[in-house]
Design a protein around this motif. Sequence first.
Motif, PDB file in Angstrom:
ATOM      1  N   LYS A   1      49.544  24.582  33.971  1.00  0.00           N
ATOM      2  CA  LYS A   1      49.799  24.174  34.982  1.00  0.00           C
ATOM      3  C   LYS A   1      50.541  25.441  35.524  1.00  0.00           C
ATOM      4  CE  LYS A   1      53.014  20.903  35.594  1.00  0.00           C
ATOM      5  NZ  LYS A   1      54.851  19.710  35.071  1.00  0.00           N
ATOM      6  N   ARG A   2      50.260  25.064  37.145  1.00  0.00           N
ATOM      7  CA  ARG A   2      51.452  26.356  37.471  1.00  0.00           C
ATOM      8  C   ARG A   2      52.185  25.491  38.614  1.00  0.00           C
ATOM      9  NH1 ARG A   2      48.679  30.771  38.386  1.00  0.00           N
ATOM     10  NH2 ARG A   2      50.306  32.307  38.189  1.00  0.00           N
ATOM     11  N   THR A   3      53.008  25.954  39.156  1.00  0.00           N
ATOM     12  CA  THR A   3      54.205  24.926  39.742  1.00  0.00           C
ATOM     13  C   THR A   3      55.350  26.503  40.685  1.00  0.00           C
ATOM     14  OG1 THR A   3      56.471  25.360  38.281  1.00  0.00           O
ATOM     15  CG2 THR A   3      54.996  22.683  38.453  1.00  0.00           C
TER      16      THR A   3
ATOM     17  N   LYS B   1      31.399  13.438  21.497  1.00  0.00           N
ATOM     18  CA  LYS B   1      32.491  13.025  22.438  1.00  0.00           C
ATOM     19  C   LYS B   1      31.333  14.019  24.367  1.00  0.00           C
ATOM     20  CE  LYS B   1      36.300  12.250  20.589  1.00  0.00           C
ATOM     21  NZ  LYS B   1      37.950  12.768  20.493  1.00  0.00           N
ATOM     22  N   ARG B   2      31.657  13.211  25.117  1.00  0.00           N
ATOM     23  CA  ARG B   2      31.705  13.825  26.455  1.00  0.00           C
ATOM     24  C   ARG B   2      32.759  14.360  27.464  1.00  0.00           C
ATOM     25  NH1 ARG B   2      27.863  10.214  30.296  1.00  0.00           N
ATOM     26  NH2 ARG B   2      28.426  12.535  31.902  1.00  0.00           N
ATOM     27  N   TRP B   3      33.063  14.980  27.449  1.00  0.00           N
ATOM     28  CA  TRP B   3      34.750  15.403  28.460  1.00  0.00           C
ATOM     29  C   TRP B   3      34.807  14.932  29.964  1.00  0.00           C
ATOM     30  CZ3 TRP B   3      39.646  15.906  25.255  1.00  0.00           C
ATOM     31  CH2 TRP B   3      39.199  15.588  24.325  1.00  0.00           C
ATOM     32  N   LYS B   4      35.670  15.644  30.631  1.00  0.00           N
ATOM     33  CA  LYS B   4      35.408  15.229  31.634  1.00  0.00           C
ATOM     34  C   LYS B   4      36.719  16.019  32.281  1.00  0.00           C
ATOM     35  CE  LYS B   4      35.686  11.584  34.584  1.00  0.00           C
ATOM     36  NZ  LYS B   4      35.734  10.118  35.418  1.00  0.00           N
ATOM     37  N   LEU B   5      36.506  17.278  33.267  1.00  0.00           N
ATOM     38  CA  LEU B   5      37.376  18.222  33.629  1.00  0.00           C
ATOM     39  C   LEU B   5      38.089  17.617  35.187  1.00  0.00           C
ATOM     40  CD1 LEU B   5      39.269  20.807  33.993  1.00  0.00           C
ATOM     41  CD2 LEU B   5      37.356  21.949  34.958  1.00  0.00           C
ATOM     42  N   ARG B   6      39.749  17.623  35.004  1.00  0.00           N
ATOM     43  CA  ARG B   6      40.500  16.942  36.244  1.00  0.00           C
ATOM     44  C   ARG B   6      41.230  18.433  36.835  1.00  0.00           C
ATOM     45  NH1 ARG B   6      41.683  12.663  39.768  1.00  0.00           N
ATOM     46  NH2 ARG B   6      43.273  13.081  41.241  1.00  0.00           N
ATOM     47  N   VAL B   7      40.639  19.045  37.778  1.00  0.00           N
ATOM     48  CA  VAL B   7      42.063  19.997  38.937  1.00  0.00           C
ATOM     49  C   VAL B   7      42.565  19.166  40.065  1.00  0.00           C
ATOM     50  CG1 VAL B   7      41.697  21.879  39.725  1.00  0.00           C
ATOM     51  CG2 VAL B   7      39.982  21.502  37.824  1.00  0.00           C
ATOM     52  N   ASP B   8      43.889  19.027  39.911  1.00  0.00           N
ATOM     53  CA  ASP B   8      44.852  19.083  41.128  1.00  0.00           C
ATOM     54  C   ASP B   8      44.762  20.119  41.830  1.00  0.00           C
ATOM     55  OD1 ASP B   8      44.912  15.646  40.472  1.00  0.00           O
ATOM     56  OD2 ASP B   8      45.681  16.628  38.451  1.00  0.00           O
ATOM     57  N   LEU B   9      45.535  19.751  42.881  1.00  0.00           N
ATOM     58  CA  LEU B   9      45.527  20.702  43.399  1.00  0.00           C
ATOM     59  C   LEU B   9      46.577  20.507  44.716  1.00  0.00           C
ATOM     60  CD1 LEU B   9      42.079  22.497  44.602  1.00  0.00           C
ATOM     61  CD2 LEU B   9      43.446  23.213  43.151  1.00  0.00           C
TER      62      LEU B   9
ATOM     63  N   ALA C   1      44.668  17.913  46.620  1.00  0.00           N
ATOM     64  CA  ALA C   1      43.483  16.813  46.452  1.00  0.00           C
ATOM     65  C   ALA C   1      42.987  17.137  45.155  1.00  0.00           C
ATOM     66  CB  ALA C   1      42.562  18.506  47.473  1.00  0.00           C
ATOM     67  N   TYR C   2      41.965  16.729  44.781  1.00  0.00           N
ATOM     68  CA  TYR C   2      41.245  17.353  43.656  1.00  0.00           C
ATOM     69  C   TYR C   2      39.635  17.180  43.053  1.00  0.00           C
ATOM     70  CZ  TYR C   2      39.151  12.428  43.486  1.00  0.00           C
ATOM     71  OH  TYR C   2      38.368  11.898  43.979  1.00  0.00           O
ATOM     72  N   ALA C   3      39.361  17.755  42.660  1.00  0.00           N
ATOM     73  CA  ALA C   3      38.361  18.061  41.725  1.00  0.00           C
ATOM     74  C   ALA C   3      37.394  17.547  40.270  1.00  0.00           C
ATOM     75  CB  ALA C   3      37.907  19.565  41.990  1.00  0.00           C
ATOM     76  N   GLU C   4      36.469  17.444  39.838  1.00  0.00           N
ATOM     77  CA  GLU C   4      36.178  16.723  38.457  1.00  0.00           C
ATOM     78  C   GLU C   4      34.977  16.357  38.160  1.00  0.00           C
ATOM     79  OE1 GLU C   4      39.259  12.208  38.319  1.00  0.00           O
ATOM     80  OE2 GLU C   4      37.022  11.932  37.966  1.00  0.00           O
ATOM     81  N   TYR C   5      34.654  17.533  36.866  1.00  0.00           N
ATOM     82  CA  TYR C   5      33.487  17.593  36.732  1.00  0.00           C
ATOM     83  C   TYR C   5      33.397  17.076  34.936  1.00  0.00           C
ATOM     84  CZ  TYR C   5      33.691  21.139  39.775  1.00  0.00           C
ATOM     85  OH  TYR C   5      34.244  21.994  40.939  1.00  0.00           O
TER      86      TYR C   5
ATOM     87  N   MET D   1      44.913  20.807  35.269  1.00  0.00           N
ATOM     88  CA  MET D   1      43.906  20.761  35.253  1.00  0.00           C
ATOM     89  C   MET D   1      44.340  20.173  34.098  1.00  0.00           C
ATOM     90  SD  MET D   1      42.448  24.968  34.873  1.00  0.00           S
ATOM     91  CE  MET D   1      40.840  24.468  34.599  1.00  0.00           C
ATOM     92  N   MET D   2      43.698  19.261  33.236  1.00  0.00           N
ATOM     93  CA  MET D   2      43.144  18.409  32.696  1.00  0.00           C
ATOM     94  C   MET D   2      41.946  17.595  32.404  1.00  0.00           C
ATOM     95  SD  MET D   2      45.963  15.862  34.184  1.00  0.00           S
ATOM     96  CE  MET D   2      45.263  14.959  35.174  1.00  0.00           C
ATOM     97  N   ILE D   3      42.152  17.341  30.407  1.00  0.00           N
ATOM     98  CA  ILE D   3      40.463  16.534  30.093  1.00  0.00           C
ATOM     99  C   ILE D   3      40.609  15.878  29.553  1.00  0.00           C
ATOM    100  CG2 ILE D   3      39.514  19.047  30.350  1.00  0.00           C
ATOM    101  CD1 ILE D   3      40.276  18.733  26.422  1.00  0.00           C
ATOM    102  N   THR D   4      40.050  14.722  29.288  1.00  0.00           N
ATOM    103  CA  THR D   4      40.307  13.604  28.541  1.00  0.00           C
ATOM    104  C   THR D   4      38.901  13.411  28.549  1.00  0.00           C
ATOM    105  OG1 THR D   4      40.446  10.836  29.317  1.00  0.00           O
ATOM    106  CG2 THR D   4      39.215  12.304  30.605  1.00  0.00           C
ATOM    107  N   PRO D   5      38.348  12.303  26.702  1.00  0.00           N
ATOM    108  CA  PRO D   5      36.771  11.910  26.728  1.00  0.00           C
ATOM    109  C   PRO D   5      36.040  11.157  27.293  1.00  0.00           C
ATOM    110  CG  PRO D   5      38.561  11.872  25.209  1.00  0.00           C
ATOM    111  CD  PRO D   5      39.663  12.220  25.935  1.00  0.00           C
ATOM    112  N   MET D   6      34.773  11.532  28.135  1.00  0.00           N
ATOM    113  CA  MET D   6      34.623   9.952  29.319  1.00  0.00           C
ATOM    114  C   MET D   6      33.582   9.086  27.552  1.00  0.00           C
ATOM    115  SD  MET D   6      32.622  12.738  31.262  1.00  0.00           S
ATOM    116  CE  MET D   6      31.526  11.404  32.176  1.00  0.00           C
ATOM    117  N   LEU D   7      32.876   8.224  27.823  1.00  0.00           N
ATOM    118  CA  LEU D   7      32.689   7.391  27.267  1.00  0.00           C
ATOM    119  C   LEU D   7      31.141   8.200  26.717  1.00  0.00           C
ATOM    120  CD1 LEU D   7      32.449   3.972  29.300  1.00  0.00           C
ATOM    121  CD2 LEU D   7      33.882   4.409  26.789  1.00  0.00           C
ATOM    122  N   PRO D   8      30.657   7.534  25.283  1.00  0.00           N
ATOM    123  CA  PRO D   8      29.615   8.713  25.276  1.00  0.00           C
ATOM    124  C   PRO D   8      28.283   8.127  26.314  1.00  0.00           C
ATOM    125  CG  PRO D   8      30.108   7.220  23.012  1.00  0.00           C
ATOM    126  CD  PRO D   8      30.918   5.935  24.700  1.00  0.00           C
TER     127      PRO D   8
END
Length: 270
Positions: free
Chosen positions: A79-81, A121-129, A137-141, A259-266
């Motif tokens: 996190k950057r502010t 597990k599968r993981w998702k990365l989210r980038v918030d700007l 804006a955001y980007a998810e991987y 930047m933050m992450i969360t598990p995805m469905l298998p």
Amino acid sequence: MEGLPGWSELMLALLLICSVQTQKSGPVHTGGPPDCSYIRTFSPTGASGVYNIQPEGFTYSFQAYCEMGGNGIWTVIQKRTGGAVAFDREWAAYKNGFGFASWDHWLGLEKISAMTKDKSKRWKLRVDLWDFEGGSAYAEYEDFRVGDESTNYRLSVGRYSGTAGDAIRGAYPGIDQNGFGFSTLDHDNDGCDPCILFGDIYVASCTDYDRGGWWYNTCTSANLNGDWHPEGDNIGWFSGLHWPTWKGRAPYSARATRMMITPMLPYQKI
């Protein structure tokens, strides 16, 4: 009965634990769940805030900010502010983490790697700007992972979606950061030697140019750990909070990032 006093003390202790768990910040469980997605299991009414977590196989628990969103519960890894927390740090700092979980921080490569190494597990990365003009804006991987230290915490990402553009793979061919190790001021793992900037400027490594630690290939793509710049002085700098597919070719340093992450469905084959 002789057992009642001990039982009453146990119940009181459990009530105190539950009281702590419902606070916005602070530990929710001794040791902690393996990541923030489990927080509601331990604290059904828990709000966004700082909690103790402990990934499986990790030797100690640590504080992380858990973001309770409409699209999941996320573990914040960056996190950057503003510019109060310096990000031009060496390998050990990026490995172990720095800053404040409730504020600006880098969670730590060792912790991120420990969370994402579970192949079940599968993981998702989210980038918030956020910019200085009131926009965001955001980007998810999908399939986000970070390797262990023996790989220099190699980055792995899958399919992109979002509104900020796919800056990790780059705005043009040849600057894909996917599959590269992490680099810091004292630990150069980028994909160029020497690194060429704007066709005629040579530097030994991308951290000489971008300052903060990141998964560099070449030096002109994504980096959210560079120098923070205030409004009116945030365009044109070599180092900054850069996501070049978002704001065009002129280097634009964001007002804030997360930047933050969360598990995805298998994974399921179609």
